[in-house]
Design a protein around this motif. Structure first.
Motif, PDB file in Angstrom:
ATOM      1  N   ARG A  58      30.032  46.890  -1.819  1.00  0.00           N
ATOM      2  CA  ARG A  58      31.046  45.821  -1.842  1.00  0.00           C
ATOM      3  C   ARG A  58      32.452  46.397  -1.762  1.00  0.00           C
TER       4      ARG A  58
ATOM      5  N   GLU B  26      33.039  47.353   1.813  1.00  0.00           N
ATOM      6  CA  GLU B  26      33.331  46.170   2.633  1.00  0.00           C
ATOM      7  C   GLU B  26      34.746  45.660   2.382  1.00  0.00           C
TER       8      GLU B  26
ATOM      9  N   ALA C 291      37.107  47.821   4.201  1.00  0.00           N
ATOM     10  CA  ALA C 291      37.037  47.559   5.643  1.00  0.00           C
ATOM     11  C   ALA C 291      37.804  46.283   5.980  1.00  0.00           C
ATOM     12  N   ARG C 292      37.631  45.257   5.170  1.00  0.00           N
ATOM     13  CA  ARG C 292      38.344  43.987   5.414  1.00  0.00           C
ATOM     14  C   ARG C 292      39.861  44.175   5.244  1.00  0.00           C
TER      15      ARG C 292
ATOM     16  N   ALA D 202      32.832  49.208   7.755  1.00  0.00           N
ATOM     17  CA  ALA D 202      33.096  50.118   6.645  1.00  0.00           C
ATOM     18  C   ALA D 202      32.738  51.560   6.965  1.00  0.00           C
TER      19      ALA D 202
ATOM     20  N   MET E 208      30.696  54.151   1.710  1.00  0.00           N
ATOM     21  CA  MET E 208      29.416  53.867   2.376  1.00  0.00           C
ATOM     22  C   MET E 208      28.404  54.970   2.090  1.00  0.00           C
TER      23      MET E 208
ATOM     24  N   SER F 249      26.130  44.201   5.190  1.00  0.00           N
ATOM     25  CA  SER F 249      27.364  43.426   5.349  1.00  0.00           C
ATOM     26  C   SER F 249      28.570  44.349   5.507  1.00  0.00           C
ATOM     27  N   ALA F 250      28.604  45.412   4.715  1.00  0.00           N
ATOM     28  CA  ALA F 250      29.699  46.373   4.809  1.00  0.00           C
ATOM     29  C   ALA F 250      29.691  47.072   6.170  1.00  0.00           C
TER      30      ALA F 250
ATOM     31  N   ARG G  90      28.556  45.815   8.977  1.00  0.00           N
ATOM     32  CA  ARG G  90      29.040  44.840   9.979  1.00  0.00           C
ATOM     33  C   ARG G  90      30.557  44.677   9.913  1.00  0.00           C
ATOM     34  N   ALA G  91      31.134  44.883   8.727  1.00  0.00           N
ATOM     35  CA  ALA G  91      32.588  44.754   8.562  1.00  0.00           C
ATOM     36  C   ALA G  91      33.329  46.000   9.048  1.00  0.00           C
TER      37      ALA G  91
END
Length: 143
Positions: free
Chosen positions: A106, A109, A112-113, A64, A72, A58-59, A61-62
């Protein structure tokens, strides 16, 4: 006092191990202790490792990898160490590392967000500035 083994009434054979009862009981106790030790080991932390892997995906894909590379890298390293601990049946260590990898992923991510949100705000500001500039140009051309 020496004990003479009594022959078996059915077979007529003399038992070989009657005077060695304590080593057999010690062996039985040792096996029981080993079974208890094996039974007390925690189960493999498969759910924690799966959760950490999902958080890393998920990270990634965001974005990161670009905006939070240190987090990471830490998450990937801890997950790799958790998997190595699983192979060595060090389940408590594997669980601890998998949970730490989950937290790092997390965090990556979230960073990154946050970077995406800041980039979005910057783009909105540029668009607002362009709109204001166009309006000023239009007003100047109308005069």
């Amino acid at each position: 006092m020496h004990h003479t083994p009594t022959p078996c009434p059915v077979s007529g054979r003399t038992p070989l191990l009657t005077h060695h009862r304590w080593p057999l009981s010690a062996l039985a106790m040792g096996l029981a202790a080993l079974l208890v030790a094996c039974a007390s080991q925690p189960p493999p932390p498969n759910p924690q490792i799966a959760a950490a892997e999902a958080a890393l995906e998920s990270a990634a894909r965001a974005g990161a990898a670009a905006s939070a590379p240190a987090e990471m890298a830490l998450a990937r390293d801890k997950l790799a160490r958790a998997n190595a601990s699983m192979l060595e049946t060090e389940y408590e260590r594997a669980q601890m590392l998998a949970e730490a990898a989950l937290v790092d992923a997390r965090l990556a991510e979230a960073r990154a967000r946050q970077a995406q949100a800041q980039a979005g705000k910057a783009a909105a500001t540029v668009q607002d500035d362009n709109r204001v500039l166009r309006q000023e140009i239009e007003r100047g051309a109308a005069q």
